[in-house]
Design a protein around this motif. Structure first.
Motif, PDB file in Angstrom:
ATOM      1  N   PRO A  63      47.941   4.516-127.599  1.00  0.00           N
ATOM      2  CA  PRO A  63      48.091   3.056-127.622  1.00  0.00           C
ATOM      3  C   PRO A  63      47.768   2.364-126.301  1.00  0.00           C
ATOM      4  N   ASP A  64      47.753   3.121-125.202  1.00  0.00           N
ATOM      5  CA  ASP A  64      47.448   2.519-123.902  1.00  0.00           C
ATOM      6  C   ASP A  64      45.956   2.537-123.592  1.00  0.00           C
ATOM      7  N   VAL A  65      45.149   3.077-124.503  1.00  0.00           N
ATOM      8  CA  VAL A  65      43.695   3.118-124.324  1.00  0.00           C
ATOM      9  C   VAL A  65      43.053   2.039-125.191  1.00  0.00           C
ATOM     10  N   LYS A  66      42.050   1.346-124.650  1.00  0.00           N
ATOM     11  CA  LYS A  66      41.316   0.331-125.407  1.00  0.00           C
ATOM     12  C   LYS A  66      40.058   0.971-125.993  1.00  0.00           C
ATOM     13  N   PHE A  67      39.785   0.655-127.249  1.00  0.00           N
ATOM     14  CA  PHE A  67      38.614   1.188-127.944  1.00  0.00           C
ATOM     15  C   PHE A  67      37.744   0.039-128.441  1.00  0.00           C
ATOM     16  N   VAL A  68      36.436   0.219-128.374  1.00  0.00           N
ATOM     17  CA  VAL A  68      35.488  -0.747-128.928  1.00  0.00           C
ATOM     18  C   VAL A  68      34.547   0.013-129.854  1.00  0.00           C
ATOM     19  N   HIS A  69      34.549  -0.373-131.127  1.00  0.00           N
ATOM     20  CA  HIS A  69      33.731   0.326-132.120  1.00  0.00           C
ATOM     21  C   HIS A  69      32.543  -0.543-132.509  1.00  0.00           C
ATOM     22  N   SER A  70      31.353   0.029-132.461  1.00  0.00           N
ATOM     23  CA  SER A  70      30.134  -0.701-132.790  1.00  0.00           C
ATOM     24  C   SER A  70      29.829  -0.617-134.277  1.00  0.00           C
ATOM     25  N   THR A  71      29.562  -1.763-134.867  1.00  0.00           N
ATOM     26  CA  THR A  71      29.070  -1.975-136.237  1.00  0.00           C
ATOM     27  C   THR A  71      30.134  -1.812-137.317  1.00  0.00           C
ATOM     28  N   GLY A  72      31.376  -1.575-136.941  1.00  0.00           N
ATOM     29  CA  GLY A  72      32.428  -1.445-137.944  1.00  0.00           C
ATOM     30  C   GLY A  72      33.111  -2.774-138.234  1.00  0.00           C
ATOM     31  N   TYR A  73      34.118  -2.720-139.121  1.00  0.00           N
ATOM     32  CA  TYR A  73      34.797  -3.959-139.517  1.00  0.00           C
ATOM     33  C   TYR A  73      36.318  -3.846-139.463  1.00  0.00           C
ATOM     34  N   LYS A  74      36.850  -2.690-139.074  1.00  0.00           N
ATOM     35  CA  LYS A  74      38.304  -2.527-138.986  1.00  0.00           C
ATOM     36  C   LYS A  74      38.755  -2.607-137.532  1.00  0.00           C
ATOM     37  N   THR A  75      39.785  -3.400-137.284  1.00  0.00           N
ATOM     38  CA  THR A  75      40.337  -3.512-135.942  1.00  0.00           C
ATOM     39  C   THR A  75      41.786  -3.020-135.938  1.00  0.00           C
ATOM     40  N   ALA A  76      42.342  -2.908-134.751  1.00  0.00           N
ATOM     41  CA  ALA A  76      43.744  -2.543-134.543  1.00  0.00           C
ATOM     42  C   ALA A  76      44.170  -3.194-133.228  1.00  0.00           C
TER      43      ALA A  76
ATOM     44  N   LYS B  25      40.253   4.937-120.110  1.00  0.00           N
ATOM     45  CA  LYS B  25      41.114   3.862-120.604  1.00  0.00           C
ATOM     46  C   LYS B  25      40.361   2.837-121.442  1.00  0.00           C
ATOM     47  N   LEU B  26      39.037   2.972-121.493  1.00  0.00           N
ATOM     48  CA  LEU B  26      38.203   2.150-122.366  1.00  0.00           C
ATOM     49  C   LEU B  26      37.152   3.081-122.958  1.00  0.00           C
ATOM     50  N   ILE B  27      37.085   3.118-124.283  1.00  0.00           N
ATOM     51  CA  ILE B  27      36.158   4.041-124.944  1.00  0.00           C
ATOM     52  C   ILE B  27      35.327   3.264-125.959  1.00  0.00           C
ATOM     53  N   PHE B  28      34.003   3.370-125.821  1.00  0.00           N
ATOM     54  CA  PHE B  28      33.064   2.741-126.750  1.00  0.00           C
ATOM     55  C   PHE B  28      32.585   3.807-127.732  1.00  0.00           C
ATOM     56  N   THR B  29      32.795   3.564-129.026  1.00  0.00           N
ATOM     57  CA  THR B  29      32.324   4.480-130.064  1.00  0.00           C
ATOM     58  C   THR B  29      31.216   3.760-130.820  1.00  0.00           C
ATOM     59  N   THR B  30      30.009   4.308-130.780  1.00  0.00           N
ATOM     60  CA  THR B  30      28.829   3.480-131.035  1.00  0.00           C
ATOM     61  C   THR B  30      28.080   3.778-132.331  1.00  0.00           C
ATOM     62  N   SER B  31      28.806   4.132-133.387  1.00  0.00           N
ATOM     63  CA  SER B  31      28.136   4.300-134.675  1.00  0.00           C
ATOM     64  C   SER B  31      29.094   3.960-135.807  1.00  0.00           C
ATOM     65  N   PHE B  32      28.557   3.473-136.910  1.00  0.00           N
ATOM     66  CA  PHE B  32      29.365   3.013-138.042  1.00  0.00           C
ATOM     67  C   PHE B  32      30.339   4.088-138.519  1.00  0.00           C
ATOM     68  N   GLY B  33      29.874   5.322-138.624  1.00  0.00           N
ATOM     69  CA  GLY B  33      30.705   6.404-139.131  1.00  0.00           C
ATOM     70  C   GLY B  33      31.810   6.852-138.195  1.00  0.00           C
ATOM     71  N   TYR B  34      31.879   6.274-137.004  1.00  0.00           N
ATOM     72  CA  TYR B  34      32.973   6.570-136.076  1.00  0.00           C
ATOM     73  C   TYR B  34      34.200   5.685-136.331  1.00  0.00           C
ATOM     74  N   MET B  35      34.123   4.799-137.305  1.00  0.00           N
ATOM     75  CA  MET B  35      35.175   3.803-137.491  1.00  0.00           C
ATOM     76  C   MET B  35      36.549   4.446-137.727  1.00  0.00           C
TER      77      MET B  35
END
Length: 362
Positions: free
Chosen positions: A114-127, A93-103
């Motif tokens: 939509p019920d899962v929270k994502f955290v992307h490292s080093t990117g600039y696009k949110t949702a 339910k929480l997923i960390f994606t830890t590289s720029f190219g994963y954006m």
């Protein structure tokens, strides 16, 4: 209805709610499942190593409230999308994606879950269900540049870069400005390897830079190859991502590092207590997300003291690595006065004065 059937129906009506409450309580007691996607092997140093230390710190602090899993060495692109989707399908339910190219893969999968929270490292696009995080590495890079400027004998430093994106250019430019702040004659040369993790290419680039006269080298890549090459050649190195002194006990002057444990833990707590919101976090020296550490035995005490004093100024807000004037290495003024804001930092596409290399054309 017979008396026997009526009694069975009555018992079912009484027992069913109790069973439902029991099941709900059991579900509530289940740990939060958290997934991580790593771009390189964990190993024992580097970017992914530091990310994994953050995961372990989160586990230590939250205990049985969470359950984590990770997939390492995942290429950016289609493979990343597949792995991210698989983690969501497994109930994370929480997923960390830890590289720029994963954006973009992260954003694509997030729409489907939509019920899962994502955290992307080093990117600039949110949702609505995607947050971003990064560290202001450039603050510590400026300090590392001071060290390089004080320690070089040839007035040349070498820099092994992964990709010419703003985050990496911030580091190169901050390092150069720090170096020239104490040594105006110093220059920095850059070689791009077009990979986050390729020890062979990183080593070749570091050796090439040293053959061109660099007696201090640094890198924005994931492996220890640059530090090891400096150790072998009797040169100095500034490590990146983590303390790499065991790979360069004589070469390493310092390490520019990042730290994710507090941030990861905070994100998990927010999901657990229902307060999680999409956000963009960019913390630096003051927040403890970036640091300079791992000072080597070759570093004189007076240089270390100078670095610590400048670090205190950055934390206090009385000094900024990208205060104007900023002129690029082609003579164009990028900022006349003031301090380059986050928008300018995130659009950085030039080298500053002092970088003796040309920007890639693509």
């Amino acid at each position: 209805m017979s008396v026997r059937l009526f009694r069975k129906a009555l018992c079912a009506a009484v027992l069913l709610p109790a069973f439902a409450v029991s099941s709900s309580a059991l579900a509530a007691d289940e740990p939060l499942k958290i997934g991580f996607v790593y771009v390189s092997p964990i190993g024992d140093a580097g970017w992914t190593w530091q990310q994994d230390l953050g995961r372990k710190q989160m586990e230590a602090e939250l205990g049985d409230k969470i359950k984590t899993q990770y997939v390492e060495n995942v290429p950016e692109g289609a493979d990343a999308e597949r792995v991210i989707r698989d983690l969501a399908e497994q109930g994370n339910k929480l997923i960390f994606t830890t590289s720029f190219g994963y954006m973009n893969p992260t954003l694509k999968v997030a729409k489907q879950f939509p019920d899962v929270k994502f955290v992307h490292s080093t990117g600039y696009k949110t949702a609505p269900n995607v947050a971003t995080t990064n560290a202001r590495f450039y603050e510590a890079r400026y300090l590392a540049g001071i060290i390089a400027g004080k320690m070089t004998k040839t007035n040349q430093a070498g820099y092994v870069g992964a990709f010419p994106i703003p985050e990496v250019l911030q580091g190169i430019n901050a390092f150069t400005r720090g170096m020239r702040s104490v040594n105006p004659a110093a220059e920095v040369r850059v070689i791009w390897v077009n990979s986050w993790f390729d020890p062979g290419k990183e080593r070749d680039a570091a050796l090439a830079l040293m053959s061109q006269g660099a007696d201090v080298v640094s890198h924005h890549t994931d492996s220890t190859a640059t530090v090891q090459a400096a150790e072998e050649q009797g040169k100095y190195a500034i490590a990146y991502h983590s303390d790499m002194s065991k790979y360069g006990p004589h070469a390493q002057l310092a390490a520019v590092t990042h730290h994710w444990g507090d941030y990861f833990t905070g994100q998990a707590k927010a999901v657990l207590d229902g307060t999680w919101k999409t956000s963009s976090t960019w913390g630096g020296l003051k927040q403890g997300m970036a640091a300079i550490e791992g000072f080597g035995p070759a570093l004189p005490d007076d240089v270390k003291q100078l670095v610590l004093e400048k670090k205190a100024e950055i934390i206090a807000g009385t000094f900024a690595p990208f205060a104007g004037p900023i002129t690029d290495n082609e003579g164009k003024v990028q900022l006349e006065s003031g301090v380059l804001d986050d928008n300018g930092l995130n659009k950085m596409n030039y080298y500053v004065q002092g970088v003796a290399s040309k920007m890639p054309t693509k």
